[in-house]
Enzyme design. Structure first.
Site, PDB file in Angstrom:
ATOM      1  N   HIS A   1       0.841  -1.202   0.000  1.00  0.00           N
ATOM      2  CA  HIS A   1       0.000   0.000   0.000  1.00  0.00           C
ATOM      3  C   HIS A   1       0.871   1.245   0.000  1.00  0.00           C
ATOM      4  CE1 HIS A   1       0.903   0.344   4.250  1.00  0.00           C
ATOM      5  NE2 HIS A   1       0.323  -0.815   4.522  1.00  0.00           N
TER       6      HIS A   1
ATOM      7  N   CYS B   1       3.812  -7.193  15.783  1.00  0.00           N
ATOM      8  CA  CYS B   1       5.185  -6.641  15.769  1.00  0.00           C
ATOM      9  C   CYS B   1       6.227  -7.751  15.712  1.00  0.00           C
ATOM     10  CB  CYS B   1       5.466  -5.805  17.016  1.00  0.00           C
ATOM     11  SG  CYS B   1       4.430  -4.366  17.213  1.00  0.00           S
TER      12      CYS B   1
ATOM     13  N   CYS C   1       3.739  -9.685  21.014  1.00  0.00           N
ATOM     14  CA  CYS C   1       2.793  -9.121  20.030  1.00  0.00           C
ATOM     15  C   CYS C   1       3.108  -9.745  18.682  1.00  0.00           C
ATOM     16  CB  CYS C   1       2.924  -7.598  19.961  1.00  0.00           C
ATOM     17  SG  CYS C   1       1.988  -6.906  18.567  1.00  0.00           S
TER      18      CYS C   1
ATOM     19  N   LYS D   1      -5.391   5.625  10.962  1.00  0.00           N
ATOM     20  CA  LYS D   1      -4.397   4.637  10.601  1.00  0.00           C
ATOM     21  C   LYS D   1      -4.925   3.900   9.360  1.00  0.00           C
ATOM     22  CE  LYS D   1      -1.963   0.819  12.433  1.00  0.00           C
ATOM     23  NZ  LYS D   1      -1.948  -0.401  13.055  1.00  0.00           N
TER      24      LYS D   1
ATOM     25  N   HIS E   1       4.030   1.329   2.360  1.00  0.00           N
ATOM     26  CA  HIS E   1       5.240   0.679   1.844  1.00  0.00           C
ATOM     27  C   HIS E   1       5.810   1.488   0.678  1.00  0.00           C
ATOM     28  CE1 HIS E   1       2.445  -2.765   3.018  1.00  0.00           C
ATOM     29  NE2 HIS E   1       3.373  -2.795   3.956  1.00  0.00           N
TER      30      HIS E   1
ATOM     31  N   LYS F   1      -6.640  -2.623   6.387  1.00  0.00           N
ATOM     32  CA  LYS F   1      -7.552  -3.320   5.484  1.00  0.00           C
ATOM     33  C   LYS F   1      -8.963  -3.291   6.060  1.00  0.00           C
ATOM     34  CE  LYS F   1      -4.798  -6.962   4.728  1.00  0.00           C
ATOM     35  NZ  LYS F   1      -4.388  -8.303   4.373  1.00  0.00           N
TER      36      LYS F   1
ATOM     37  N   CYS G   1      -0.176  -2.829  22.574  1.00  0.00           N
ATOM     38  CA  CYS G   1       1.001  -2.290  21.884  1.00  0.00           C
ATOM     39  C   CYS G   1       0.573  -1.077  21.074  1.00  0.00           C
ATOM     40  CB  CYS G   1       1.651  -3.369  21.011  1.00  0.00           C
ATOM     41  SG  CYS G   1       1.500  -3.103  19.254  1.00  0.00           S
TER      42      CYS G   1
ATOM     43  N   HIS H   1      -0.344  -1.801  17.130  1.00  0.00           N
ATOM     44  CA  HIS H   1      -1.467  -2.642  16.695  1.00  0.00           C
ATOM     45  C   HIS H   1      -2.701  -2.527  17.577  1.00  0.00           C
ATOM     46  CE1 HIS H   1       2.111  -4.388  14.779  1.00  0.00           C
ATOM     47  NE2 HIS H   1       1.283  -4.549  13.777  1.00  0.00           N
TER      48      HIS H   1
HETATM   49  N1  MSP Z   1       9.228  -7.009   7.968  1.00  0.00           N
HETATM   50  C1  MSP Z   1       9.467  -5.902   8.806  1.00  0.00           C
HETATM   51  C2  MSP Z   1      10.738  -5.195   8.414  1.00  0.00           C
HETATM   52  C3  MSP Z   1      11.964  -6.012   8.420  1.00  0.00           C
HETATM   53  S1  MSP Z   1      13.333  -5.120   7.847  1.00  0.00           S
HETATM   54  C4  MSP Z   1      14.637  -6.069   8.194  1.00  0.00           C
HETATM   55  C5  MSP Z   1       8.307  -4.938   8.726  1.00  0.00           C
HETATM   56  N2  MSP Z   1       7.536  -5.025   7.639  1.00  0.00           N
HETATM   57  S2  MSP Z   1       6.249  -4.114   7.330  1.00  0.00           S
HETATM   58  O1  MSP Z   1       5.651  -4.695   6.156  1.00  0.00           O
HETATM   59  O2  MSP Z   1       5.444  -3.990   8.475  1.00  0.00           O
HETATM   60  O3  MSP Z   1       6.810  -2.739   6.878  1.00  0.00           O
HETATM   61  C6  MSP Z   1       7.040  -1.701   7.787  1.00  0.00           C
HETATM   62  C7  MSP Z   1       7.539  -0.523   7.002  1.00  0.00           C
HETATM   63  O4  MSP Z   1       6.592  -0.149   5.978  1.00  0.00           O
HETATM   64  C8  MSP Z   1       7.729   0.757   7.811  1.00  0.00           C
HETATM   65  O5  MSP Z   1       8.942   0.776   8.507  1.00  0.00           O
HETATM   66  C9  MSP Z   1       7.672   1.772   6.702  1.00  0.00           C
HETATM   67  O6  MSP Z   1       8.878   1.741   6.000  1.00  0.00           O
HETATM   68  C10 MSP Z   1       6.560   1.256   5.811  1.00  0.00           C
HETATM   69  N3  MSP Z   1       5.234   1.725   6.223  1.00  0.00           N
HETATM   70  C11 MSP Z   1       4.129   0.944   6.393  1.00  0.00           C
HETATM   71  N4  MSP Z   1       3.081   1.740   6.709  1.00  0.00           N
HETATM   72  C12 MSP Z   1       3.467   3.030   6.763  1.00  0.00           C
HETATM   73  C13 MSP Z   1       2.815   4.243   7.058  1.00  0.00           C
HETATM   74  N5  MSP Z   1       1.544   4.316   7.348  1.00  0.00           N
HETATM   75  N6  MSP Z   1       3.575   5.379   7.063  1.00  0.00           N
HETATM   76  C14 MSP Z   1       4.893   5.352   6.757  1.00  0.00           C
HETATM   77  N7  MSP Z   1       5.527   4.210   6.475  1.00  0.00           N
HETATM   78  C15 MSP Z   1       4.848   3.031   6.456  1.00  0.00           C
HETATM   79  O7  MSP Z   1       8.157  -4.108   9.601  1.00  0.00           O
END
Ligand code: MSP
Length: 511
Positions: free
Chosen positions: A17, A128, A125, A298, A20, A301, A143, A146
């Site tokens: 989304h 996380c 969690c 936030k 990412h 889905k 947490c 979440h």
């Molecule tokens: N798999 C772990 C990361 C491991 S790295 C060795 C993880 N994955 S995640 O799919 O949850 O991705 C988290 C990352 O996605 C955040 O750190 C950020 O880079 C990005 N983001 C996801 N949602 C976001 C927002 N709403 N706002 C900004 N960044 C966001 O954590």
């Protein structure tokens, strides 16, 4: 010089989304910018595929974890193709080369006596994928990310002696003259990490008995490697560890690990400790941007408010979407975004400002010069002025990852040219001084090329088109590389005189 940049590897339980996309576009913009600045860039992204969360998501869909991973990692790849992300490697943690890399690191830490067995009970969690102490949870015991209650888990696990690294990590992240200095940015988040570190570091659990979907520990196959340890190691697997020694030597350490604040602790404390324990170099910079909300909420889905990369690209076009997403809110702090705010920025910055500059310049060429680059005295004043303002306000901000400020610099460069057109009043010159008119058009075209060179990292495909408008010679990337290396405009400007202007059509249709 080399430049190694990474994004987090994303969990495959979720669809890609805008959250990412935010990090990935930012990393791509920086990677492209560094390439233009003649760095040998290595850009890594990928997917995080092990752990309880993925196993549960697969079960809920009636799939095997591997099936889910294959399907979802493809979705991330497709999303990054849509957004024109120029990664060098897309890593998946279920690949055999990564498994080998994890085994080697974990075995090394074990052999060095840094891993030991202990019974542990804690609040876990799954969202996380980590244990929390009661004090880290909110008043309802949830947490912060979440809003769910972690569950009590009790296991006999292998632990990593993280506590041994407290002093060494504090030294590396606080003493900028240390040769192994780890720069944590932005400053405020670094302070939070330092504050937490000073309170002490506890050893962390590095394995799980109950989670089968993971990499078995090489020295005890009844347990799997904790998913965060597995995930962090991707950053070295991605540049060849352990087999491709040459590539690894060339690219490791990372110049920038990019992520949001949610996972800064793992990257600035646990990851350096693993590397130090193994005897490898630690990263140079760990940069965490903010979290953004959508209309104050936030994204999730269940709320049905998730924006996909495809929706963004369909609405604004790929290049515009890239620019808007990464410049809409300041890079660093948290912020709120909305379709309305994106639309507004699109209309102001792109349809009105840049789009208008280009369409009026082409119209002028069409009306007065049969769509040809006028053969005139070389006039570079305006291009120099534009280059100057960009040098002052763009380059530094790009290097500091302040993309919103770099975006502002681009807009003020465009303003300068638009204002020059207004004050030159070509429609009047057409009646009084056609020689000056020719010089003016020539100068607008050169200034537009300067803007295109700087805008390129955000909007590569559109800038290639803009480059063609003025009949500029060579391909934009090569010319930009030379420009940034020499720091000087070509003597005769960029255009080939008498060439016919390319008409790209409407680049940014008004919404
Ligand atoms: N798999 C772990 C990361 C491991 S790295 C060795 C993880 N994955 S995640 O799919 O949850 O991705 C988290 C990352 O996605 C955040 O750190 C950020 O880079 C990005 N983001 C996801 N949602 C976001 C927002 N709403 N706002 C900004 N960044 C966001 O954590």
């Amino acid at each position: 010089m080399k430049f190694y940049i990474t994004t987090p590897i994303y969990y495959v339980n979720d669809i890609p989304h805008i959250g990412h996309s935010y990090t990935t576009i930012a990393a791509d913009v920086l990677a492209r910018w560094k390439r233009l600045n003649n760095y040998d860039v290595f850009f890594l992204t990928g997917t995080d595929e092990h752990g309880a969360k993925i196993a549960a998501a697969a079960e809920a869909k009636g799939r095997t974890p591997q099936e889910l991973c294959d399907e979802m990692s493809l979705k991330f790849k497709e999303a990054w193709d849509i957004l024109n992300i120029s990664y060098d490697t897309f890593i998946r943690t279920t690949e055999s080369k990564h498994i080998k890399s994890v085994e080697k690191i974990v075995q090394t830490l074990f052999d060095k006596g840094l891993i030991f067995k202990k019974k542990y009970e804690g609040l876990y969690c799954v969202g996380c994928e980590r244990f929390y102490a009661q004090k880290d949870l909110d008043e309802d015991g949830c947490c912060a990310f979440h809003k769910t209650k972690p569950v009590l888990q009790s296991e006999e696990n292998y632990f990593f002696k993280l506590s041994l690294f407290q002093e060494a990590i504090l030294e590396r992240i606080t003493n900028s003259s240390n040769k192994d200095y780890i720069e944590i940015l932005p400053e405020e988040r670094k302070n939070e990490i330092v504050g937490k570190l000073k309170l002490g570091l506890e050893d962390v659990s590095f394995s799980r008995t109950a989670i089968e979907w993971g990499i078995p520990l090489p020295f005890d196959k009844t347990q799997t490697v904790y998913v965060w340890v597995d995930a962090l190691i991707n950053y070295i697997t991605g540049v060849g560890y352990p087999d491709d020694e040459e590539r690894f030597k060339k690219y490791w350490q990372a110049e920038v690990h990019l992520m949001a604040k949610d996972i800064l602790w793992f990257h600035s404390v646990i990851w350096p400790a693993i590397l130090m324990g193994t005897g490898l170099a630690t990263p140079k910079t760990v940069y965490s941007h903010g979290f953004f909300t959508l209309n104050g909420n936030k994204m999730s889905k269940s709320l049905g408010n998730v924006i996909s990369p495809k929706e963004l690209a369909d609405k604004y076009g790929v290049d515009a979407a890239r620019y808007l997403v990464v410049t809409l809110i300041p890079f660093g702090p948290d912020g709120d975004i909305s379709w309305e705010a994106l639309d507004l920025k699109y209309n102001i910055d792109l349809a009105n400002n840049l789009g208008n500059l280009i369409s009026r310049t082409i119209k002028m060429a069409e009306k007065y010069f049969e769509l040809k680059v006028p053969d005139t005295f070389v006039e570079l004043e305006l291009a120099k002025k534009t280059a100057e303002i960009l040098k002052e306000n763009f380059n530094e901000n790009m290097n500091k990852l302040l993309f919103h400020k770099a975006g502002e610099a681009l807009q003020s460069a465009i303003d300068i040219v638009n204002k020059a057109i207004e004050s030159d009043a070509p429609w009047r010159l057409a009646k009084t001084n056609t020689q000056k008119l020719a010089k003016c058009l020539f100068s607008y075209l050169q200034a537009i090329d300067v803007i295109a060179i700087h805008f390129f990292s955000f909007m590569p495909e559109i800038c290639k088109k803009i480059w063609k408008i003025s009949g500029a010679s060579g391909n934009i990337e090569d010319v930009a590389k030379k420009y940034f290396a020499d720091n000087i405009l070509p003597e005769k400007g960029f255009s080939i005189v008498n060439s016919t202007l390319f008409q790209p059509g409407v680049l940014f249709p008004r919404l």
